[in-house]
Each structure stands twice: as C-alpha cells, then as structure tokens.
Design an enzyme around this catalytic site. Structure first.
Site, mmCIF file in Angstrom:
data_model
loop_
_atom_site.group_PDB
_atom_site.id
_atom_site.type_symbol
_atom_site.label_atom_id
_atom_site.label_comp_id
_atom_site.label_asym_id
_atom_site.label_seq_id
_atom_site.Cartn_x
_atom_site.Cartn_y
_atom_site.Cartn_z
ATOM 1 N N THR A 67 52.607 38.578 47.959
ATOM 2 C CA THR A 67 51.570 38.087 48.891
ATOM 3 C C THR A 67 51.803 36.582 49.065
ATOM 4 O O THR A 67 52.687 35.993 48.432
ATOM 5 C CB THR A 67 50.143 38.280 48.340
ATOM 6 O OG1 THR A 67 49.977 37.434 47.201
ATOM 7 C CG2 THR A 67 49.847 39.721 47.969
ATOM 8 N N GLY B 138 46.404 39.426 52.244
ATOM 9 C CA GLY B 138 46.950 39.863 50.958
ATOM 10 C C GLY B 138 46.337 41.152 50.428
ATOM 11 O O GLY B 138 46.080 42.117 51.166
ATOM 12 N N ILE C 294 52.806 40.940 42.769
ATOM 13 C CA ILE C 294 52.620 41.582 44.059
ATOM 14 C C ILE C 294 53.030 40.567 45.132
ATOM 15 O O ILE C 294 52.621 39.394 45.065
ATOM 16 C CB ILE C 294 51.137 41.985 44.262
ATOM 17 C CG1 ILE C 294 50.586 42.747 43.031
ATOM 18 C CG2 ILE C 294 50.979 42.796 45.546
ATOM 19 C CD1 ILE C 294 51.275 44.045 42.686
ATOM 20 N N VAL D 232 32.880 32.122 47.521
ATOM 21 C CA VAL D 232 32.361 32.986 46.448
ATOM 22 C C VAL D 232 31.838 32.226 45.234
ATOM 23 O O VAL D 232 31.372 32.843 44.271
ATOM 24 C CB VAL D 232 33.406 34.037 45.993
ATOM 25 C CG1 VAL D 232 33.620 35.095 47.054
ATOM 26 C CG2 VAL D 232 34.705 33.362 45.573
ATOM 27 N N TYR E 117 44.581 29.750 34.802
ATOM 28 C CA TYR E 117 44.537 31.054 35.477
ATOM 29 C C TYR E 117 44.469 32.172 34.426
ATOM 30 O O TYR E 117 43.673 33.115 34.547
ATOM 31 C CB TYR E 117 45.773 31.199 36.359
ATOM 32 C CG TYR E 117 45.843 32.468 37.185
ATOM 33 C CD1 TYR E 117 45.079 32.624 38.339
ATOM 34 C CD2 TYR E 117 46.707 33.505 36.834
ATOM 35 C CE1 TYR E 117 45.155 33.784 39.112
ATOM 36 C CE2 TYR E 117 46.790 34.665 37.596
ATOM 37 C CZ TYR E 117 46.021 34.797 38.733
ATOM 38 O OH TYR E 117 46.105 35.950 39.492
#
Ligand code: NAD
Length: 261
Positions: free
Chosen positions: A192, A17, A190, A65, A157
């Site tokens: 992806t 992505g 976008i 992460v 989100y």
C-alpha cells in the site's frame, strides 16, 4: 453472497489502501459503508467507486480519529443517514521511521495517538451507542506483525500495535456479555502507500521476501477477506482473536529453502 445485507459498517481510514479494500469488500456483500478519513476528497472518490461497482449505500465523512468531537459527529451522521451501526473497523493508522535515540515526544505521541488512542476513542463512542440501544455489534481492529516481532527504527509503531492487540483482548472480555465481539488482524507486509517506500528499498524488501514462504507481499484485498470474515456471523463464536495475514512469514525463522519454491 450477501452476508451483510441491511447492515451498516464504519471503516476508518477507508479512503485508500487496506481500508478502501475492506469497505469495498463489505459493500460487495450488501453492507452500507461509511468511509471515514482525514482525506475527504479521496474518501469521496472511494465512495463513488463503490457505488458504481455495487450500487450500495455509502457515506464519505471527513474525520480525524483522534478528535473526540469529530468521532461523535461521525457516529451521529451515520445514525442520521443509516439508522444503525453493526460493524466498526478501526483501520486508520500511520507509520514512520525514527531511530529510538532521536525520537521526539511529538513523533512518539502522534504514532501512539493515531494507531492506539484512536481505537480506544472510536470504539468507546460506538460501544456507548450500542450499550444504550441494547444492540450487538462487531469490531475488527488493524493490529500488525510489528506488535509481535521486531523491526528497526519503529519502536513507537510497535508499541502502539502491541497495545491494539492487548486492547482487543480486554475489550472482547468486557463486552462479550453484551453480544459485542472484538477481534484483530495482524497483517504482514501489504503493498500500500504506507509500505511503498520500504518496498522500493531492495536492501529491506529483499530480506523480508526471503522469509515469507509464499515469497510475495500481501494485497489489501487479502486483508479485507479476513476482516470481512471476522465482522460477519461466520465468526459468531470468534472473540478476542488475533489472526495473522502474513503469508506465513512472521514465525518463519529460517528462510524457506530454494527447493521449496
Ligand atoms: P495507508 O497509509 O495506505 O492508508 C491509511 C489511511 O488512514 C489513509 O487514507 C489516511 O488518510 C487515513 N488516516 C491516517 N490518519 C488518520 C486520522 N488521524 N484520521 C482518519 N484517517 C486517517 O495505510 P494502509 O497500509 O492501508 O494501512 C491501514 C491499516 O493497516 C493501518 O492501521 C496500518 O497500521 C495497518 N497495517 C498495514 C500494514 C501494511 O503493510 N500496509 C501492515 C500491518 C498493519
């Protein structure tokens, strides 16, 4: 053009992505890139593609992460391999839909952890290294238009991405005197893997498309170009900024008239 010759960048979530496009763009301009991702097989494939295309130095690392030990190991491995870090791109992220009244603690926490806590954690580990070395650097964070305007069924989100924008501005202020710049981008829609299911739903994507003056979705490469600008010396006096990459759609309240198309 080789804006990043002799520089080293860590790009999180770079196996696919937008992250992959960013790593590829930086490498195409001379940067050595660390492709850090949960998915090591895909990260390896991306690293191999980049080396084949540009012949640069790449390092694929398996990293979660939100795991401090893993992030510290990533920074140590980067320094062992390349000897320095110049750029950090906090790109790794997840998306999911949940109605607010049905959202579980686990859904909320995971969304906020992966999208926001990770930016705190990875930035802190890299910044501690920079401060210890009196080194300068540039950080670019992936925020979102979801932190600015409202979408249904993704309040977790939205909260996380709004947090990324606030964290970016505060960190830019705190770190400016150390020569560390911190900026963010807010991509619109976008195409992806993250957005694939939404874009396949005509009732959603038709409405979105009508609002975007350019009348199309963005590409990962179009995000990568702006991220590379912010990471580069071309943006040496840009700090704490949020750049929209949305085809002009976020603040287009009215739909562009057919005559304008
Ligand atoms: P994607 O799902 O295609 O890729 C995300 C990558 O992050 C994957 O390779 C995944 O393995 C990795 N990742 C996920 N969790 C991780 C973790 N805990 N540790 C390490 N790696 C992890 O998503 P994308 O569309 O390329 O999005 C990239 C970033 O851009 C995200 O932060 C996303 O929120 C943001 N963004 C995307 C859009 C869009 O329309 N696609 C819009 C605005 C913002």
């Amino acid at each position: 053009m080789a804006r990043f010759l002799d520089q080293v960048a860590i790009v999180t979530g770079a196996a696919q992505g937008i992250g992959r496009a960013i790593a590829t763009r930086l490498a195409s301009e001379g940067c050595s890139v660390v492709i850090a991702d949960l998915n090591l097989a895909a990260a390896d494939a991306t690293a191999t593609e980049i080396r084949a295309a540009y012949g640069g130095r790449t390092l694929a690392l398996p990293v979660d992460v939100i795991d401090r030990a893993a992030v510290e190991a990533m920074v140590a491995a980067t320094l062992a391999q390349f000897g320095r870090i110049d750029i950090l791109i906090n790109n790794a992220g997840i998306f999911g839909n949940a109605r607010f009244e049905e959202m579980t603690d686990e859904q909320w926490r995971r969304m906020v952890d992966v999208n926001l806590y990770s930016v705190f954690l990875v930035s802190q580990v890299v910044i501690r290294h920079w401060l210890g070395q009196q080194a300068a650097g540039a950080i670019v964070n992936l925020a979102s238009i979801s932190g600015i305007v409202a979408f249904t069924d993704s309040s977790h989100y939205a909260a996380a991405k709004t947090g990324v924008t606030g964290l970016t501005r505060s960190l830019a202020m705190e770190m400016g005197t150390h020569g560390i710049r911190v900026n963010a981008v807010a991509p619109g829609i976008i195409a992806t893997e993250m957005t694939r299911r939404s874009l396949e739903a005509p009732e959603l994507s038709g409405g979105w498309l009508r609002r975007i003056p350019q009348h199309r979705y963005g590409t990962p490469e179009e995000v990568a170009g702006v991220v590379a600008f912010l990471a580069s010396n071309d943006a040496s006096y840009v700090n704490g900024e949020l750049i929209f990459i949305d085809g002009g759609g976020t603040f287009a309240w009215d739909k562009p008239s057919d005559a304008q198309r």
